[in-house]
Write an enzyme that holds these catalytic residues in place. Structure first.
Site, mmCIF file in Angstrom:
data_model
loop_
_atom_site.group_PDB
_atom_site.id
_atom_site.type_symbol
_atom_site.label_atom_id
_atom_site.label_comp_id
_atom_site.label_asym_id
_atom_site.label_seq_id
_atom_site.Cartn_x
_atom_site.Cartn_y
_atom_site.Cartn_z
ATOM 1 N N GLU A 225 4.046 -5.897 7.439
ATOM 2 C CA GLU A 225 3.348 -4.879 8.232
ATOM 3 C C GLU A 225 3.867 -4.736 9.659
ATOM 4 O OE1 GLU A 225 0.501 -5.818 4.885
ATOM 5 O OE2 GLU A 225 1.904 -6.936 6.145
ATOM 6 N N GLU B 55 -1.855 -9.393 -0.354
ATOM 7 C CA GLU B 55 -3.249 -9.562 0.054
ATOM 8 C C GLU B 55 -4.181 -9.558 -1.154
ATOM 9 O OE1 GLU B 55 -3.938 -7.770 4.383
ATOM 10 O OE2 GLU B 55 -2.833 -6.373 3.089
ATOM 11 N N GLY C 67 -0.196 -5.153 0.971
ATOM 12 C CA GLY C 67 -1.450 -5.130 0.250
ATOM 13 C C GLY C 67 -1.380 -5.808 -1.102
ATOM 14 N N ALA D 124 0.843 -1.196 0.000
ATOM 15 C CA ALA D 124 0.000 0.000 0.000
ATOM 16 C C ALA D 124 0.879 1.246 0.000
ATOM 17 C CB ALA D 124 -0.919 0.002 1.215
#
Length: 255
Positions: free
Chosen positions: A135, A115, A112, A66
């Site tokens: 993360e 993910e 992300g 992200a």
């Protein structure tokens, strides 16, 4: 909607969404998430599209996570809204789309990015791909479904190892643990992914849609009943009639 961060190309019932932010290693910002979500809605309604591939521009990165700059100063409420909106508008949408979505992981798939790949129904990767959920190095946890989808794919123990350590793993290791289906040389990845997509696109769209719904419930107590109901429903649909007729007439079905 005019797209600034993605490119869509459709050929022979296969649509390729390319995330085109190579200057940011294709990192997911809010605008890119919105564009992918909009594109999925559009492709879902188009009969010319039967299978969707998501990949990244260039040879370095699928999606390198992200865009941290966008949420660095968020408080708890805004962070929860970010995660909830992202999951509902994109990640869960991918998983529940009635058309198969294949991730062609052509490089870094981190945070992300991984993910998003895990939300896809199938994952192919290039030999240079690196996958991980970093993360916890930021004092965070995966917020787009990573703690839920990774254990289902690789088991709880391996998921804990990858999330707690924040380490990156190779495409080869990802295949060993079931995180990706196949690994190919970089120059062959998209062609191999398209070949699979084209094979899938020849099969019954309604059958595949019902299969997705059933498989998505396979880890719940509703899975068997969903399979039974869907199996019966398909008997009254045109795809089943064509498929059985083609089998009896010894020809290929035309769905």
């Amino acid at each position: 909607m005019n797209y600034e961060n993605i490119i869509i190309d459709t050929e022979q019932h296969v649509s390729v969404i390319t995330i085109n932010r190579p200057q940011s290693l294709n990192a997911l910002n809010a605008a890119t998430i919105a564009e992918i979500s909009n594109a999925l809605d559009k492709l879902q309604s188009e009969t010319s599209c039967r299978v969707i591939i998501i990949t990244g521009a260039g040879e370095k990165s699928f999606i390198a996570g992200a865009d941290i700059k966008e949420f660095a100063d968020f408080n708890a409420e805004k962070a929860q809204q970010l995660a909830r909106n992202g999951q509902n508008s994109l990640f869960n949408k991918i998983e529940n789309l009635t058309k198969p979505v294949i991730a062609a992981i052509n490089g870094f798939a981190l945070g992300g990015g991984l993910e998003l790949a895990m939300a896809c129904h199938i994952r192919y990767a290039s030999e240079n791909a690196k996958l991980g959920l970093p993360e916890v190095t930021l004092g965070l946890i995966p917020g787009y479904g990573g703690t839920q989808r990774l254990p289902k794919l690789v088991g709880k123990g391996l998921a804990n190892e990858l999330i707690f350590s924040a380490k990156m793993i190779s495409a080869e290791r990802a295949q060993e643990i079931g995180l990706v289906n196949e690994v190919f040389p970089q120059e062959e990845l998209l062609a191999k992914t398209k070949a699979l997509a084209e094979q899938i696109s020849k099969n019954s769209p309604m059958g595949i849609a019902k299969a997705i719904e059933s498989v998505n419930l396979s880890d719940t107590d509703k899975g068997f009943e969903k399979e039974i109901i869907s199996f019966g429903e398909l008997f009254e649909m045109d795809d089943k009639k064509e498929g059985v007729a083609a089998f009896l007439e010894k020809r290929k079905p035309v769905f």
